[in-house]
Design a protein around this motif. Sequence first.
Motif, PDB file in Angstrom:
ATOM      1  N   ALA A 488      33.912  45.828  31.825  1.00 37.81           N
ATOM      2  CA  ALA A 488      34.394  46.407  33.083  1.00 37.81           C
ATOM      3  C   ALA A 488      33.505  46.009  34.264  1.00 37.81           C
ATOM      4  CB  ALA A 488      34.462  47.925  32.959  1.00 37.81           C
ATOM      5  N   GLU A 489      32.178  45.936  34.007  1.00 35.12           N
ATOM      6  CA  GLU A 489      31.266  45.593  35.118  1.00 35.12           C
ATOM      7  C   GLU A 489      31.571  44.188  35.627  1.00 35.12           C
ATOM      8  OE1 GLU A 489      29.461  47.870  36.550  1.00 35.12           O
ATOM      9  OE2 GLU A 489      30.294  49.190  35.006  1.00 35.12           O
ATOM     10  N   LYS A 490      31.809  43.278  34.717  1.00 38.40           N
ATOM     11  CA  LYS A 490      32.118  41.893  35.091  1.00 38.40           C
ATOM     12  C   LYS A 490      33.421  41.843  35.905  1.00 38.40           C
ATOM     13  CE  LYS A 490      31.256  37.674  32.505  1.00 38.40           C
ATOM     14  NZ  LYS A 490      31.084  37.186  31.128  1.00 38.40           N
ATOM     15  N   LEU A 491      34.417  42.587  35.434  1.00 37.76           N
ATOM     16  CA  LEU A 491      35.706  42.586  36.139  1.00 37.76           C
ATOM     17  C   LEU A 491      35.558  43.185  37.530  1.00 37.76           C
ATOM     18  CD1 LEU A 491      38.176  43.672  33.289  1.00 37.76           C
ATOM     19  CD2 LEU A 491      37.839  41.383  34.226  1.00 37.76           C
ATOM     20  N   LYS A 492      34.730  44.232  37.640  1.00 35.72           N
ATOM     21  CA  LYS A 492      34.544  44.867  38.949  1.00 35.72           C
ATOM     22  C   LYS A 492      33.845  43.926  39.913  1.00 35.72           C
ATOM     23  CE  LYS A 492      33.734  49.119  37.048  1.00 35.72           C
ATOM     24  NZ  LYS A 492      32.874  50.287  37.001  1.00 35.72           N
ATOM     25  N   LYS A 493      32.912  43.135  39.352  1.00 34.51           N
ATOM     26  CA  LYS A 493      32.226  42.157  40.213  1.00 34.51           C
ATOM     27  C   LYS A 493      33.220  41.133  40.750  1.00 34.51           C
ATOM     28  CE  LYS A 493      27.490  42.257  38.706  1.00 34.51           C
ATOM     29  NZ  LYS A 493      27.097  42.292  37.320  1.00 34.51           N
ATOM     30  N   ILE A 494      34.207  40.772  39.955  1.00 37.40           N
ATOM     31  CA  ILE A 494      35.231  39.829  40.423  1.00 37.40           C
ATOM     32  C   ILE A 494      36.050  40.455  41.544  1.00 37.40           C
ATOM     33  CG2 ILE A 494      37.365  38.615  39.723  1.00 37.40           C
ATOM     34  CD1 ILE A 494      36.142  38.306  36.919  1.00 37.40           C
ATOM     35  N   GLY A 495      36.206  41.773  41.524  1.00 39.00           N
ATOM     36  CA  GLY A 495      36.972  42.459  42.564  1.00 39.00           C
ATOM     37  C   GLY A 495      38.016  43.414  42.023  1.00 39.00           C
TER      38      GLY A 495
END
Length: 512
Positions: A488-495
């Motif tokens: 989820a953290e990676k996806l949130k960083k993408i936007g």
Amino acid sequence: MATAASPLSTTTLGAANGTSLASPGIHPPVRSICCIGAGYVGGPTCSIIAARCPHIDVTIVDINPARIAAWNSDPDPLTGDLTGLPVFEPGLSDIVKECRGRNLFFSTDVDEAIRKADLVFVSVNTPTKKSGVGAGYAADLHYVESSTRRIAQVATSSKIIVEKSTVPCRTASSMRVILESNSRPGIHFDILSNPEFLAEGTAMRDLQAPDRVLIGSLDTESGQCAADRLSEVYENWVPAERIYMTGLWSSELSKLAANALLAQRISSINSLAAICESTGASIHEVAHACGLDRRIGPQFLQASVGFGGSCFQKDILNLVYLSESLGLTPVANYWKQVIEMNEWSKNRFAHKVVQTLFNTITGKKVAVLGFSFKDNTGDTRESPAITVCRFFRRELARVSIYDPKVPEAQIHADLVDREHDATGVVAPQGTNNVTVCSSALEACKDAEAVVVLSPWREFRCENLDWGHIYENMSKPAFVFDGRAMLDAEKLKKIGFKVHAVGTGPEKTDAWL
Ligand SMILES: NC(=O)C1=CN([C@@H]2O[C@H](COP(=O)(O)OP(=O)(O)OC[C@H]3O[C@@H](n4cnc5c(N)ncnc54)[C@H](O)[C@@H]3O)[C@@H](O)[C@H]2O)C=CC1
Ligand SMILES: O=C(O)[C@H]1O[C@H](OP(=O)(O)OP(=O)(O)OC[C@H]2O[C@@H](n3ccc(=O)[nH]c3=O)[C@H](O)[C@@H]2O)[C@H](O)[C@@H](O)[C@@H]1O
């Protein structure tokens, strides 16, 4: 070994009628096996037996000619793989290729295969009854019954009959009555229970190295001889200490019990996932913390949109029916709750999608990744994706679906609207607003939300270009992770704005 009260499942009928018969109670070593039912269980199970027992001829039969034709289909001319098999299971194609035509045969000639066999597996479907007494709960045993009648009618020699299908407790005694009333004089049958514990997607691994093989028999000389013969087959690759002999009824009930206990863990963890989402606790951490206790253990604590598959619900309903029939209403209610929690979990997840997308998904494109009930299978029976996609359709969303293994026609068949006409006939009404795509990227293009419903590895952040998906979506772009499997953290960083099952507001609320 547990003992049953009376020899209900041993049958020796009258005097011999001139056919060559084994002495009652004495079964020769197994040299020829017939498996009735070429499905998800019969196909893989008997393919492994053929591979591990080259001295035994194994014939898998089915009344469905298309299914048998698929089992006999030619390899792909380019790769040499048997891509046309009716069941996708990692490793299955290699085993079938090795054994087919050697000591493994697929046929529609049910009678001939029964006649030749020393041992017959009955591995037919046992779905939940749709009408009549026990509808919605009891197992529909008419496929088991017709197979048993067929065995009785065509057998010209004594045989071991093995219940491989999952059946209600004491089914073997009904089989005995059918065999006794319909077979030729002098023929001796012993009925064994040998439930299957494989899970789809890992079937070949489970079959090659099972936790246990369970064989239930009567505590009679011939019952034990039959159990020993079946055990000898498994001992070609399963260590003897993993073969557990019980009484017939314990074996039948253990299969229902094992599935009920496994499903109960999933409903338990999913109930806790709901608490996590409202409190800020993380279901990953809670499951890990609980699973470290050796009395609890880490398996089957993966929170999800809900469990699916052809068996958990059916077998628990069967247990509920059995409990009610025995007058044990509190027991029935206890197990029913496992299913009710599962239904609630699927609906809760679908509602969350609509709520988060500003309370409406009418006309919005929603991408669904994964339609099978779990990864590494093309099976969609009772898949949570069916419930969730039907919910989205009722909300008038445009649903685009990608699954690596489920054929397009199957997805449409699962989602088709059906309407009853005045005579009660059910007519398919089409699947408008459902598009089946050939890649995740295609399914997600221009979507407002991506909903992950089965845990295929290829959807993981390291395997899928989520950055590319984000660029091609409407904004804000939402991801709903129904398998709590994405980073989820990676996806949130993408936007992305991310909702994962069992992850609380502290982790996801930054964007709300
Ligand atoms: N699917 C799974 O992972 C597991 C299933 N089971 C149990 O195994 C049994 C079989 O399940 P599946 O293989 O999934 O079912 P399935 O539906 O894939 O296969 C059953 C096959 O039996 C055939 N059949 C029905 N009546 C017949 C007859 N009279 N003669 C010849 N063929 C006949 C059908 O045409 C069908 O191809 C069920 O009782 C199920 O509960 C147990 C463990 C795992
Ligand atoms: O009788 C049967 O049919 C079989 O049912 C299950 O096997 P299966 O349904 O093939 O697959 P599972 O791995 O048990 O998964 C069932 C469902 O539960 C879900 N699940 C599983 C595990 C978990 O921790 N969380 C979770 O949501 C899966 O995604 C899937 O939707 C049992 O695991 C097998 O032992 C049994 O033989």
